[in-house]
Design an enzyme around this catalytic site. Sequence first.
Site, short mmCIF file in Angstrom:
data_model
loop_
_atom_site.label_atom_id
_atom_site.label_comp_id
_atom_site.label_asym_id
_atom_site.label_seq_id
_atom_site.Cartn_x
_atom_site.Cartn_y
_atom_site.Cartn_z
N ASP A 1 20.06 37.04 -9.97
CA ASP A 1 20.86 37.54 -11.08
C ASP A 1 22.10 36.67 -11.26
OD1 ASP A 1 19.17 39.70 -11.53
OD2 ASP A 1 20.26 41.01 -10.15
N TYR B 1 19.63 38.46 2.62
CA TYR B 1 20.81 38.61 1.78
C TYR B 1 21.99 39.13 2.59
CZ TYR B 1 17.39 38.55 -2.06
OH TYR B 1 16.37 38.21 -2.92
N ASP C 1 25.05 47.47 -10.51
CA ASP C 1 26.03 46.54 -9.96
C ASP C 1 27.29 46.64 -10.81
OD1 ASP C 1 25.54 45.08 -12.27
OD2 ASP C 1 24.49 43.46 -11.26
N ARG D 1 20.05 45.62 -5.51
CA ARG D 1 20.75 46.59 -6.36
C ARG D 1 20.15 47.99 -6.19
NH1 ARG D 1 20.36 44.98 -12.18
NH2 ARG D 1 18.74 43.51 -11.58
#
Length: 298
Positions: free
Chosen positions: A38, A65, A79, A175
């Site tokens: 993203d 991540y 988010d 997310r």
Amino acid sequence: MQGFLNLNKPLQMTSHDCVAKLRRLLRIKKIGHAGTLDPAAVGVLPVAIGKATRLLQFLRDDKAYRATIRLGVQTTTDDLEGEIISQIAVNNLSLETIQDILNQSFIGKIQQIPPNYSAIQIGGKRLYDLARKGEEINVPAREVNIYKIEILDWRPADYPEIDISISCGPGTYIRSIARDLGSALKVGGTLAHLTRTESSGFEITESVTFEKIEESLNQGNFQLISPAKVLSHLAAITLAETPARRWCQGQKIVEFEGENNNFPVQVYNENSTLLGIGKIEVRENGPVLIPEVVLEAN
């Protein structure tokens, strides 16, 4: 020019933007990437250059991540890029409670609903396009695999934040983890920051920025990562001159040495040149090596 690039994607650039910029810098059109990030996320974006784009399908699919989740806040996009749906002060959460819920509900194979604002297609249309039009979306849950979640930091406040590291399989939306953790805690949650630290065997410690790429190009020492290194997780077969030439012409090879239970496999010639990717089929008269992707004429 043929090989891979471990790009450290900057903030507010789409993965497509990154490819477009690389095309201008490298003056080559054939560029692709694995694992979309993203715009609000940063970190590892594996990029293939030239003929190596045909090898993207054979990369490892594991990812890792580092994420910051803000609790007490819900947004339309899961988010901080989206509009706030709800916001409540959180004063009674403990780190132990969060750890227990993570262990109970977010490790292993889990069912996850992707965010409404994502690139997944429903009925041939991207979810983010449907969401922007205000259309009602019924996104089916899908199975993802979370290998490990580790809490790195916890900052109590009215809207507390927790830093976690996540190792997971393909298709996992961080997310959604932020959203679902907030839901499980009954306070709401959203993703505040995301860095991809690993993807398809590429690590952030070895990634390069656009600034570094431009510097290397100006100094004349720009180099790509070899496909052989990126595909080192696959078994390899070396063919002698004649069968290598036939294989590069699209012919199946019957007489070859090697394991008969690995697919896909790297195929090399005796000069250690990667010729491409082969598929092994076990037949009555023995294993047959079939060309899947041929990179080199021989």
